[in-house]
Design a protein around this motif. Sequence first.
Motif, PDB file in Angstrom:
ATOM      1  N   ARG A 144      77.480  78.705 116.472  1.00  0.00           N
ATOM      2  CA  ARG A 144      76.412  79.391 117.203  1.00  0.00           C
ATOM      3  C   ARG A 144      75.566  78.331 117.900  1.00  0.00           C
ATOM      4  NH1 ARG A 144      74.058  82.607 113.097  1.00  0.00           N
ATOM      5  NH2 ARG A 144      72.507  80.996 112.750  1.00  0.00           N
ATOM      6  N   LEU A 175      69.775  76.677 109.264  1.00  0.00           N
ATOM      7  CA  LEU A 175      70.070  77.860 110.079  1.00  0.00           C
ATOM      8  C   LEU A 175      71.175  77.588 111.107  1.00  0.00           C
ATOM      9  CD1 LEU A 175      66.482  79.273 110.798  1.00  0.00           C
ATOM     10  CD2 LEU A 175      68.086  79.893 108.984  1.00  0.00           C
ATOM     11  N   ARG A 176      71.774  76.398 111.057  1.00  0.00           N
ATOM     12  CA  ARG A 176      72.758  76.047 112.080  1.00  0.00           C
ATOM     13  C   ARG A 176      74.176  76.469 111.686  1.00  0.00           C
ATOM     14  NH1 ARG A 176      70.792  70.266 114.611  1.00  0.00           N
ATOM     15  NH2 ARG A 176      68.609  70.878 114.750  1.00  0.00           N
ATOM     16  N   ASP A 181      77.275  74.882 113.145  1.00  0.00           N
ATOM     17  CA  ASP A 181      77.588  73.793 114.064  1.00  0.00           C
ATOM     18  C   ASP A 181      79.108  73.601 114.165  1.00  0.00           C
ATOM     19  OD1 ASP A 181      78.004  71.303 115.272  1.00  0.00           O
ATOM     20  OD2 ASP A 181      76.172  70.444 114.439  1.00  0.00           O
ATOM     21  N   THR A 184      64.533  72.692 117.684  1.00  0.00           N
ATOM     22  CA  THR A 184      63.788  73.791 117.073  1.00  0.00           C
ATOM     23  C   THR A 184      64.534  74.494 115.954  1.00  0.00           C
ATOM     24  OG1 THR A 184      64.653  75.372 118.689  1.00  0.00           O
ATOM     25  CG2 THR A 184      62.605  74.249 119.253  1.00  0.00           C
ATOM     26  N   THR A 185      65.820  74.233 115.796  1.00  0.00           N
ATOM     27  CA  THR A 185      66.593  74.980 114.801  1.00  0.00           C
ATOM     28  C   THR A 185      66.735  74.184 113.509  1.00  0.00           C
ATOM     29  OG1 THR A 185      67.855  75.836 116.670  1.00  0.00           O
ATOM     30  CG2 THR A 185      68.680  76.345 114.456  1.00  0.00           C
ATOM     31  N   PRO A 186      66.166  74.691 112.419  1.00  0.00           N
ATOM     32  CA  PRO A 186      66.306  73.985 111.143  1.00  0.00           C
ATOM     33  C   PRO A 186      67.774  73.837 110.757  1.00  0.00           C
ATOM     34  CG  PRO A 186      64.644  75.714 110.989  1.00  0.00           C
ATOM     35  CD  PRO A 186      65.335  75.891 112.306  1.00  0.00           C
ATOM     36  N   THR A 187      68.063  72.756 110.052  1.00  0.00           N
ATOM     37  CA  THR A 187      69.446  72.442 109.710  1.00  0.00           C
ATOM     38  C   THR A 187      70.121  73.604 108.991  1.00  0.00           C
ATOM     39  OG1 THR A 187      68.776  70.136 109.550  1.00  0.00           O
ATOM     40  CG2 THR A 187      70.876  70.727 108.527  1.00  0.00           C
ATOM     41  N   GLN A 238      79.556  76.444 106.086  1.00  0.00           N
ATOM     42  CA  GLN A 238      78.630  76.897 107.127  1.00  0.00           C
ATOM     43  C   GLN A 238      78.900  78.379 107.382  1.00  0.00           C
ATOM     44  OE1 GLN A 238      77.414  74.302 110.528  1.00  0.00           O
ATOM     45  NE2 GLN A 238      79.394  73.355 110.211  1.00  0.00           N
TER      46      GLN A 238
END
Lengths: 430, 430
Positions: free
Chosen positions: B237, B248-249, B251, B243-246, B328
């Motif tokens: 995504r 919430l990623r 990757d 701005t995106t905390p780790t 993830q």
Amino acid sequence: MTDLLPARTPHTLTIDADRLWASLMQLARVGAYTDAATGLIGVDRQSLTDADAEGRRLLIRWMDDAGLEVTVDEMGSIFGRREGREPDVAPVMAASHVDSVATAGAFDGCLGVLGGLEVVRSLDDAGITTRRPLVVAAFTEEEGVRFGTDMLGSAVAAGRLTLEYAYDLVDSAGLRFGDELVRIGFRGDRPVRLDPPHAYVECHIEQGPVLAQQGFAVGVVTGVQAISWQRVTIHGRAAHAGTTPTELRVDAGLAAAQVVVHVREMVDSGRYGRLRGTVGHLSASPGLPSVVPDRAELTVDLRNPDDALMAAAEADLAAFLDDLPERQPGLRVESTRMAKTSAVPFSVDVQGAIASAAADLGIPTMRLMSGAGHDAQEIAAIAPTAMVFVRGQYDGISHNPREYSTPEDCAAGIAVLGTTLLRLAEEARA
Amino acid sequence: MTDLLPARTPHTLTIDADRLWASLMQLARVGAYTDAATGLIGVDRQSLTDADAEGRRLLIRWMDDAGLEVTVDEMGSIFGRREGREPDVAPVMAASHVDSVATAGAFDGCLGVLGGLEVVRSLDDAGITTRRPLVVAAFTEEEGVRFGTDMLGSAVAAGRLTLEYAYDLVDSAGLRFGDELVRIGFRGDRPVRLDPPHAYVECHIEQGPVLAQQGFAVGVVTGVQAISWQRVTIHGRAAHAGTTPTELRVDAGLAAAQVVVHVREMVDSGRYGRLRGTVGHLSASPGLPSVVPDRAELTVDLRNPDDALMAAAEADLAAFLDDLPERQPGLRVESTRMAKTSAVPFSVDVQGAIASAAADLGIPTMRLMSGAGHDAQEIAAIAPTAMVFVRGQYDGISHNPREYSTPEDCAAGIAVLGTTLLRLAEEARA
């Protein structure tokens, strides 16, 4: 920090949510385009283009209509002043920008500027005067997409960059910033160096997922993270995947992958505080299935609210890159710094004013860092500064036609902005 | 396996190194071009082009001059037969190919065909007859670069692919193999299914660095590795790096990097024998420094001389890919098989004949696997087969104008080929 307010000053400011929303939607029609892939309406109002000029003229008309005294500085930044009861004291300032990236939505920057305008309109509606003057401003070329330097107008206003530096920047077509500024009719005569305001408050969409994730419409921003961008190029040796024994390989792609994994390990280790690390660009060449890559390229984006911890993280990465040729003799690693900014902590006093304004409005808030850069970080060098963040939908997507904040969330953010400005504008301190 | 030789047969064959080299250099002028980047002379003789036809006509003229009986099969593969003392027994065969990739050197394929021709010339010079007939052949479209299937001529000759399949292949311009074969005048009438020869020996440049690294001019090839190619696409995504905390990623680029690192760990673990693993293609999109990649693509090339260990390695990789979404959540992984071939072990007897021929010539050899595919792996399905490898310079670079083997090394390889053929051609077994 709030002094006792005069009895006749309302404790909180009520704003007109519909009027705010209508202004946002109206400005978004300037530079509108239809996104080919999604059919969504986007905005392209890159700075010093004809669309930007049209947006600026609309803003000035609205400022005029609201009775503001409009001036334009030598960088084209637009200032609308509402006089205070004591005209000679330093004003309170609310600003952001109305230029956009090429594929923007309606909110980035515009919410802060049109929100400031809505605060003025609401003060007029309520017949409220403030001790200090109030200044609503729009800084030129915040996005940096056209001339390559972001926060350009505010950086010159705060004295970090010179006017000459800005004027001599050229876009990809070779057009000079200074010439384009004259061409669109926005080279003003107000001296560019800004007299420090009493306080500076910027309302902006979050451009991230944190408020949505945590269930808050509004956030109090504690500062802007330090940013470090590097481009890493790794040179190995092309070799046939079938015929070259593993121990004879110098695999640039493998080394690049090891860097990506290491960056995440640095983040997860906790050794570098609230470090964020991103490898956004990653490629290997020649890119054929049966050829060991002789070259790989990646970018490393590090962010940290703490400069010392950022320096430690950068040193860790540099040591890891230095050690790569030990793992694979023959490897050559180049690293180029693309960008580097220090962390900017915001004023604890202004943060407190925002938080108590929100509390008095019955709007719950949380504190959070800004991951992106904003004009506020430039003005923070010369005046007490903080920001109000407004929740974004769709994981806070921004720089995209899908960028969206609800009318209710925008109104909440601007009510907090207005109430904060109102209180700061009554403060007695010089 | 070598029977007692008739007394009048020389124990080893002496070849004419200069004549061999002259033929190689003369054929390399057909389809020659100048590489823009390096100024080197390369070869472009892709199959069924006019250049290929010219090369074929030159080969046939040389075969005629050497007194061979030339036939062309339904795939255009060219056979030159030197009669034996017992015309009815199965012949011994030496073959390879004279088609090339678009950016070739002088040696790939040609060394085996022109080497076979040099063996015939040398036998004639020495007045040697053999019990069994000797066949020198050039198979059509070994490279597969034009019509997409490599070892095409030999695969049809050995019965793995049908004539219809081959005829209906089209190149990138939409031209049909069958039509192009007629157009260049090389659709012959010799039945394409090859009567199994008594033995098949192919001399080829190594196209890898092992012989050079180990200090041998000539190698005895033990077989061709199994090959497994997969394309892996990872969907994550997109998110803002600042701005995106780790936590919430999602990757996709990180996941791709983890696959690359894991493939090397599989190789280094030793659990999968002589596994080789290569990620040649690796990319992440959108590829911007400050955007977490929402998509990554990579290829995994696995090679193994042992089919069971290859299957185990593939299962390990599949399990790793399956587990990625656990690391993830939200990640989606697709894997597509691009190619898969089994390992082909070569005949121990023919390997032994090659090794003892070399030893009797005073040429030290080592055994090694072939990492690349060759016509020999097709013919191995119908006849006892092995290969002779000749050392390449510059890390064995091939499919490149820099491809080079010295005249001395080429002569050594063909002396081994000739001596081996001579001995196999005297064998009594059916």
